[in-house]
Design an enzyme around this catalytic site. Structure first.
Site, PDB file in Angstrom:
ATOM      1  N   GLU A 190       0.645  -1.330  -0.060  1.00  0.00           N
ATOM      2  CA  GLU A 190       0.056  -0.124   0.082  1.00  0.00           C
ATOM      3  C   GLU A 190       0.822   1.263  -0.097  1.00  0.00           C
ATOM      4  O   GLU A 190       0.392   2.389   0.231  1.00  0.00           O
ATOM      5  CB  GLU A 190      -0.904   0.042   1.173  1.00  0.00           C
ATOM      6  CG  GLU A 190      -1.906  -1.270   0.976  1.00  0.00           C
ATOM      7  CD  GLU A 190      -2.854  -1.296   2.192  1.00  0.00           C
ATOM      8  OE1 GLU A 190      -2.815  -0.320   3.249  1.00  0.00           O
ATOM      9  OE2 GLU A 190      -3.777  -2.298   2.231  1.00  0.00           O
ATOM     10  N   ASP A 216     -14.333  -3.270  10.026  1.00  0.00           N
ATOM     11  CA  ASP A 216     -13.962  -3.541   8.706  1.00  0.00           C
ATOM     12  C   ASP A 216     -14.631  -4.881   8.789  1.00  0.00           C
ATOM     13  O   ASP A 216     -15.647  -5.491   8.011  1.00  0.00           O
ATOM     14  CB  ASP A 216     -12.710  -3.428   8.405  1.00  0.00           C
ATOM     15  CG  ASP A 216     -12.162  -4.183   7.075  1.00  0.00           C
ATOM     16  OD1 ASP A 216     -13.028  -4.432   6.351  1.00  0.00           O
ATOM     17  OD2 ASP A 216     -10.924  -4.266   6.809  1.00  0.00           O
ATOM     18  N   LYS A 232     -15.762  -1.213   1.693  1.00  0.00           N
ATOM     19  CA  LYS A 232     -15.046  -1.944   0.374  1.00  0.00           C
ATOM     20  C   LYS A 232     -15.957  -2.355  -0.442  1.00  0.00           C
ATOM     21  O   LYS A 232     -16.591  -3.653  -0.256  1.00  0.00           O
ATOM     22  CB  LYS A 232     -13.976  -2.648   1.098  1.00  0.00           C
ATOM     23  CG  LYS A 232     -12.915  -2.357   1.958  1.00  0.00           C
ATOM     24  CD  LYS A 232     -12.116  -3.618   2.601  1.00  0.00           C
ATOM     25  CE  LYS A 232     -10.887  -3.124   3.642  1.00  0.00           C
ATOM     26  NZ  LYS A 232     -10.282  -4.004   4.279  1.00  0.00           N
ATOM     27  N   ARG A 239      -8.371  -1.745  -1.457  1.00  0.00           N
ATOM     28  CA  ARG A 239      -7.826  -3.144  -0.969  1.00  0.00           C
ATOM     29  C   ARG A 239      -6.162  -3.006  -1.249  1.00  0.00           C
ATOM     30  O   ARG A 239      -5.660  -2.270  -2.054  1.00  0.00           O
ATOM     31  CB  ARG A 239      -8.315  -4.397  -1.703  1.00  0.00           C
ATOM     32  CG  ARG A 239      -9.676  -4.318  -1.506  1.00  0.00           C
ATOM     33  CD  ARG A 239     -10.257  -4.433  -0.041  1.00  0.00           C
ATOM     34  NE  ARG A 239      -9.868  -5.565   0.689  1.00  0.00           N
ATOM     35  CZ  ARG A 239     -10.880  -6.508   0.942  1.00  0.00           C
ATOM     36  NH1 ARG A 239     -11.913  -6.772   0.535  1.00  0.00           N
ATOM     37  NH2 ARG A 239     -10.344  -7.334   1.987  1.00  0.00           N
ATOM     38  N   SER A 240      -5.438  -3.991  -0.557  1.00  0.00           N
ATOM     39  CA  SER A 240      -4.178  -4.050  -0.615  1.00  0.00           C
ATOM     40  C   SER A 240      -3.729  -4.318  -1.889  1.00  0.00           C
ATOM     41  O   SER A 240      -2.591  -3.865  -2.522  1.00  0.00           O
ATOM     42  CB  SER A 240      -3.296  -4.904   0.163  1.00  0.00           C
ATOM     43  OG  SER A 240      -3.997  -6.221   0.325  1.00  0.00           O
TER      44      SER A 240
END
Length: 424
Positions: A204, A311, A336, A365-366
């Protein structure tokens, strides 16, 4: 209204070099929309299913040819002729076609790619920006960014248990906040270098230095903020994402960095200690998705002073969020789009959150791509907050650059609330 003429899917790559799904939606008036879906590393157990081929001969089993085939041979046939501006019907058609609770037949990655591409095509048909198409004239608030600059947990190869240490710039505009954050980021790099620590960046765009205690990054971030010429808490605040589900075993929180096994109550006390010592305005996934009783205690203890973001516990699911609201769990939700798998359901979740007084944080997202849909989405729903990585890697910067364009386009109508988005 323009009808859908064709839908096409293809296999492309994300920022980690793993396959993901891209979809294009073509309308009868010549308009086209394209979208690419992201992929996560640490995932909630109740997320919608990302369909992978599991063929060890291709991409180590991570190929998405089946999801692409589902778009081209199943989804396309059902959507051709539908009105692109009727997002609800488009998404409902795909969800019913899939017929499973977690979109495991067609794949959430297939459904979402088409869902987002449809919205883009509709916006193109009307000749309006995506954020304006999704949110109307009320769409004018630029989000305060929560920027992941030090990585631990699943995002790094270091002893840290906590997954993300974030800076939160609190200037009067998004553009100015971005500048402040960049200056802190580069100052942080200099500090890490001076200490002989690694300055390579992770998925990230954040640093992953070898720090021994979970508190250490917070102290270094305060130092970086000050050395960059800003006041911690007033100009630039801090935020955490523990991803606590990843180190929760048999009812205990296993903090390897501290060499401790904590109960829920002890974990809450540790978080309270950190909030007392550092200018923390937001904590994401402070406890495990399986520890609902602990979450209730955490919310009762800290919910009036800091933002508590769910989350993994909510996975952008409107039904699970409604249950959490009823039980008094958390006070904000991370959004997300690929956790739930369609634009309509994402918007439903955001609406439920806002009606209950919960804050929303639109998130990447990563495993990301050059797609900037979430930047427009954050403005469209006036979420007030976005989490889309650090100040390096084009897949992260693309979102910030899109927000700069939107702020410029909105002109005097643009709002940026900064710290007000975190006031309890």
């Amino acid at each position: 209204m323009p009808a859908i003429l064709d839908v096409r899917g293809r296999e492309v790559l994300d920022s980690r070099g793993n396959p993901t799904v891209e979809a294009e939606v073509y309308l009868e008036d010549g308009s086209v929309g394209r979208a690419i879906v992201p992929s996560g590393a640490s995932t909630g157990s109740r997320e919608a299913l990302e369909l992978r081929d599991n063929d060890p001969k291709r991409y180590k089993g991570k190929g998405v040819l089946q999801a692409v085939k589902n778009i081209n041979e199943i989804i396309a046939q059902e959507l051709i002729g539908l009105e692109a501006l009727d997002q609800y019907t488009v998404d409902k058609t795909m969800i019913e076609l899939d017929g499973t609770e977690n979109k495991s037949r067609l794949g959430a990655n297939a459904i979402l790619a088409v869902s987002l591409a449809t919205a883009r095509a509709a916006a193109a048909s009307l000749g309006v920006p995506l954020y304006l198409y999704l949110g109307g004239v009320q769409a004018r608030e630029l989000p305060t960014p929560l920027m992941n600059v030090i990585n631990g947990g699943k995002h790094a190869d270091n002893p840290l248990d906590f997954q993300e240490y974030m800076i939160v710039p609190l200037a009067s505009t998004f553009k100015e906040s971005l500048r402040w954050a960049v200056e802190v980021f580069h100052t942080l790099k200099s500090i890490l270098k001076s200490k002989g620590l690694n300055t390579n960046v992770g998925d990230e765009g954040g640093f992953a230095p070898y720090l021994e205690k979970n508190e250490d990054p917070l102290a270094i971030l305060v130092e970086a903020i000050q050395k960059a010429g800003f006041e911690p808490g007033k100009d630039v605040a801090l935020a955490l994402d523990l991803a606590a589900s990843e180190f929760y075993e048999n009812g205990k929180y296993i903090l390897k960095a501290e060499g401790k096994e904590l109960t829920s109550d002890e974990m809450i006390s540790f978080l309270e200690y950190l909030c007392d010592k550092y200018p923390i305005v937001s904590i994401e996934d402070g406890l495990s998705e399986k520890d609902w009783d602990g979450w209730k205690k955490l919310t009762d203890k800290l919910g009036k002073r800091v933002q508590l973001v769910g989350d993994d516990i909510f996975v952008t699911n409107p039904k699970i969020l409604a249950e959490g609201i009823e039980k008094g769990i958390a006070n904000a939700i991370l959004v997300k789009v690929n956790q739930i798998g369609s634009l309509t359901e994402t918007l439903d979740t955001i609406r439920i959150a806002h009606q209950a007084g919960y804050r929303t944080v639109i998130s990447h997202r990563s495993g990301e791509t050059e797609d900037t849909f979430i930047a427009d989405l954050s403005v469209a729903v006036n979420s007030g907050q976005i989490k889309t990585g650090s100040l390096s890697r084009t897949d992260r910067i693309a979102k910030y650059n899109q927000l700069l364009r939107i702020e410029e386009e909105l002109g005097e109508a643009a709002l940026y609330r900064g710290i007000l988005n975190f006031k309890r």
